[in-house]
Design an enzyme around this catalytic site. Structure first.
Site, PDB file in Angstrom:
ATOM      1  N   CYS A  97      67.784 -58.218  -1.000  1.00  0.00           N
ATOM      2  CA  CYS A  97      68.951 -58.518  -1.594  1.00  0.00           C
ATOM      3  C   CYS A  97      68.715 -58.239  -2.940  1.00  0.00           C
ATOM      4  O   CYS A  97      67.619 -58.198  -3.625  1.00  0.00           O
ATOM      5  CB  CYS A  97      68.893 -60.112  -1.695  1.00  0.00           C
ATOM      6  SG  CYS A  97      70.438 -60.744  -2.347  1.00  0.00           S
ATOM      7  N   HIS A 202      77.273 -63.063  -2.376  1.00  0.00           N
ATOM      8  CA  HIS A 202      77.310 -61.498  -2.462  1.00  0.00           C
ATOM      9  C   HIS A 202      78.742 -61.193  -2.947  1.00  0.00           C
ATOM     10  O   HIS A 202      79.674 -61.791  -2.350  1.00  0.00           O
ATOM     11  CB  HIS A 202      76.993 -60.903  -1.253  1.00  0.00           C
ATOM     12  CG  HIS A 202      75.744 -61.128  -0.403  1.00  0.00           C
ATOM     13  ND1 HIS A 202      75.063 -61.196   0.597  1.00  0.00           N
ATOM     14  CD2 HIS A 202      74.514 -61.073  -1.366  1.00  0.00           C
ATOM     15  CE1 HIS A 202      73.911 -61.252   0.755  1.00  0.00           C
ATOM     16  NE2 HIS A 202      73.300 -61.472  -0.691  1.00  0.00           N
ATOM     17  N   MET A 379      80.950 -65.537 -11.446  1.00  0.00           N
ATOM     18  CA  MET A 379      81.912 -64.694 -11.414  1.00  0.00           C
ATOM     19  C   MET A 379      82.779 -64.943 -12.571  1.00  0.00           C
ATOM     20  O   MET A 379      83.818 -64.231 -12.928  1.00  0.00           O
ATOM     21  CB  MET A 379      82.619 -64.802 -10.021  1.00  0.00           C
ATOM     22  CG  MET A 379      83.333 -66.230  -9.624  1.00  0.00           C
ATOM     23  SD  MET A 379      83.963 -66.126  -8.025  1.00  0.00           S
ATOM     24  CE  MET A 379      83.958 -67.593  -7.546  1.00  0.00           C
ATOM     25  N   HIS A 402      66.494 -62.894 -12.109  1.00  0.00           N
ATOM     26  CA  HIS A 402      67.322 -62.183 -11.263  1.00  0.00           C
ATOM     27  C   HIS A 402      68.773 -62.677 -11.301  1.00  0.00           C
ATOM     28  O   HIS A 402      69.533 -61.930 -10.792  1.00  0.00           O
ATOM     29  CB  HIS A 402      66.945 -62.367  -9.778  1.00  0.00           C
ATOM     30  CG  HIS A 402      67.313 -63.527  -9.002  1.00  0.00           C
ATOM     31  ND1 HIS A 402      67.084 -64.753  -9.384  1.00  0.00           N
ATOM     32  CD2 HIS A 402      68.133 -63.603  -7.703  1.00  0.00           C
ATOM     33  CE1 HIS A 402      67.750 -65.661  -8.565  1.00  0.00           C
ATOM     34  NE2 HIS A 402      68.026 -64.723  -7.614  1.00  0.00           N
ATOM     35  N   GLY A 405      71.056 -68.478 -11.401  1.00  0.00           N
ATOM     36  CA  GLY A 405      70.433 -69.806 -10.540  1.00  0.00           C
ATOM     37  C   GLY A 405      71.402 -70.909 -10.514  1.00  0.00           C
ATOM     38  O   GLY A 405      72.223 -71.418 -11.423  1.00  0.00           O
TER      39      GLY A 405
END
Lengths: 479, 142
Positions: A97, A202, A379, A402, A405
């Site tokens: 991913c 995603h 977002m 990354h 979270g």
């Protein structure tokens, strides 16, 4: 396990080795972020990983750490190639991913009036959602080629250009992939899902470069204020899930024979030098390659869609791949451990590689400035572009965070969003969103995530990666 | 036969989703867990041509058996695009179960996807007897 947590400085906490732990735990965090970490099971999970055979250095956690299954999300652990293990749960179900960022020659002011149309156009042309299938239907032969060649397969089929490849971690092809170790189920699930975004967290996002922190690195990355960028977050889809599931079950069924105790069955693993360990790595590499091909194809379709929707040519759009990074992976890498240079297997589960300037694995274009690191936020807020720093090699096996979270479970987020129109709230902020799943927007609403700015601040201060630019969302499509 | 509403509650887990399923005996528990999994994933009334499929699963113990059993149900949906509408477990022991599941093809026009479950995890898996009833805790990866 009883967890003792010691604060070392403003961004490091230590779990001292105790009981079956073979090494200390080390958590990168802040006084604010650590509060939430203390409330869930993730610190226990850091300690559990520290019990696994052959672990070297520390059992690490990045500031976006949250409770996963087996390994924490945001966990990094390196294992000795001789006496160490490899764990499918330490990579995760969505193998490779990752994120891919593209720059364009567009300015935000030019596209703001047509933003809604652009998002609609992308939503129609990019397959999204649960179990989504796209226009590509692979034969078994083609699928095995994808599994071995990765992004290069997609480029050979006309998706993007050869120049893209050096801008992908491992040039988009992981060595050692062997499709002969895959189950029929994995092959079947991968057949129709190449070139699909997926669901859950995603997304594909149109953004504007909102702030530059480091002019020199931003210039090297081709970023300037007001410029439009596009970020894709997707992985290896059902193909990767099946591979993880297959090997986890196989290893779990044999753990009773292992000469060590496993604190959690989800940590099921195999010795790196065993046949089982080697087969898993060969299968995992297939999924990593599938994911790189997937993001390469998604990028190409994004470019085609924007050309069509804006009635401009590729030159005018000027879409260029900045970088593509994976954040669920296990890789054989060269690192210094206790003064010696050794090859170890680094597991990154919800963590990103962050190579510093001068690292030999970096392409010439980024050699002087360090590897681009892409950190998506939720977002409603910002995403960040960072560059790998020297401290990452010394402290975290060349790794950093990354993403934001989660702080709220999906159920809590849905409850909190009850009676609210997340869609409208985002639109009021100038962010247009289209999603396939009815619940997705509520589950993925901004409050469900940690403040990504705080997460990024920690890795910047800890010298794992430095801030280069901030990106603000203008429009998002989700599964 | 288990087409009635299964006895289960959702568990809160930051990253993922869990369920607590209850059953009067092991057969009932495993049947309820399978139906609960489908109900979490897909909404709408399952309809279409029914096909019955035999499933046999072996596991190390009840926990392993539960993960593998639900893994089969999930694969039927993800890999074969079939939704189960009914489950009959003919035999169950601590290490094996044989079941007959009735399935219909997944039809995006009729069935609404509520939640994508990537996998059934071993994380905190627990199949236990409480008093005279059986209970299972299962965490799914989303």
């Amino acid at each position: 396990m009883d967890i003792r947590l010691e604060q070392l400085d403003e961004c490091r906490w230590r779990i001292p080795k105790s009981g079956p732990m073979r090494v200390d735990g080390l958590i990168f965090s802040s006084n604010e972020l650590i509060k939430a970490v203390k409330t869930d099971e993730s610190l226990n999970q850091v300690a559990n990983v520290a019990t696994l055979p052959g672990i070297v250095g520390h059992s690490l956690a990045m500031p976006d750490i949250h409770w996963g299954y087996g390994f924490p999300i945001g966990g990094v652990a390196a294992f000795d190639m001789e006496d160490g293990i490899v764990s499918p749960g330490g990579v995760g179900y969505d193998i490779n991913c990752g994120c891919r960022l593209m720059t364009t020659l567009l300015h935000a002011a030019e596209i703001r009036p047509v933003m809604k149309d652009l998002i609609s156009a992308l939503f129609s042309s990019i397959p999204t959602g649960v179990g989504s299938t796209g226009p590509l239907h692979l034969s078994k032969k083609e699928e095995t080629e994808v599994a071995v060649q990765g992004a290069a397969w997609a480029v050979n089929k006309g998706f993007g250009t050869p120049e893209d490849l050096e801008r992908i971690e491992d040039t988009g092809t992981m060595e050692g992939a062997d499709p002969s170790v895959l189950s029929e189920r994995a092959i079947k699930r991968g057949r129709d899902q190449l070139g699909t975004l997926g669901s859950g967290n995603h997304f594909l996002e149109i953004q504007v470069v909102d702030k530059i922190y480091d002019m020199e690195k931003a210039r090297a990355f081709g970023l300037s204020e007001g410029q439009v960028t596009i970020l894709i977050h997707s992985g290896s889809r059902g193909f990767g899930h099946q591979i993880c599931d297959d090997f986890l079950k196989e290893m779990a069924s044999q753990m009773h024979k292992a000469p060590f105790d496993l604190p959690d069955r989800q940590l099921a693993c195999a010795m790196l030098k065993s046949d089982q360990g080697r087969r898993y790595l060969a299968a995992m590499a297939c999924a990593a390659n599938y994911a790189w091909a997937n993001r390469q194809i998604l990028m190409h379709w994004t470019q085609e869609t924007l050309n069509r929707a804006l009635s401009i040519g590729p030159k005018e759009l000027g879409m260029k791949l900045l970088y593509d990074v994976c954040h669920n992976i296990a890789k054989k890498e060269r690192h210094r451990v206790e003064g010696n240079e050794v090859v170890v297997c680094v597991h990154r589960k919800g963590a990103t590689r962050a190579l510093p300037p001068g690292h030999p694995l970096l392409p010439e274009i980024y050699r002087q400035v360090g590897q681009p690191v892409l950190i998506p936020g939720d977002m409603g807020t910002y995403s960040y572009v960072l560059a790998g720093s020297e401290g990452s090699m010394e402290q975290s096996f060349g790794s950093t965070c990354h993403g934001a979270g989660r702080v709220l479970s999906r159920a809590k987020a849905t409850k909190m969003a009850k009676g609210r129109s997340i869609h409208r709230e985002l639109e009021d902020k100038g962010i247009f969103v289209q999603s396939r799943g009815k619940r997705t927007l509520k589950e993925e609403m901004p409050e469900a995530y940690k403040d990504v700015s705080q997460v990024v601040e920690v890795v910047h201060r800890a010298n794992l990666a430095c801030k280069v630019a901030r990106l603000r969302p203008l429009g998002v499509i989700k599964g | 036969m288990n087409s009635h509403i299964p006895d289960f509650t959702l568990l809160d887990h930051t990253a993922d989703l869990g369920i607590l399923v209850r059953g009067s005996d092991l057969t009932n528990l495993f049947e309820a867990a399978a139906i609960a999994l489908i109900r979490i994933m897909v909404g709408g009334e399952p309809s279409g041509n029914t096909e019955s499929i035999n499933i046999s699963v072996e596991g190390q113990d009840l926990n392993d058996l539960m993960v593998r059993w639900l893994g089969e149900i999930l694969y039927l949906f993800e890999g074969e695009e079939r939704l189960i509408t009914d489950v009959t477990i003919g035999f169950i022991s601590a290490s094996r179960l044989d079941a007959l599941v009735a399935t219909v093809p997944f039809d995006p026009a009729r069935h609404e996807i509520l939640c994508e479950i990537k996998a059934v995890t071993y994380h905190e898996i627990e199949v236990v007897k409480r008093g005279s009833r059986w209970e299972a805790k299962i965490i799914f990866d989303l």
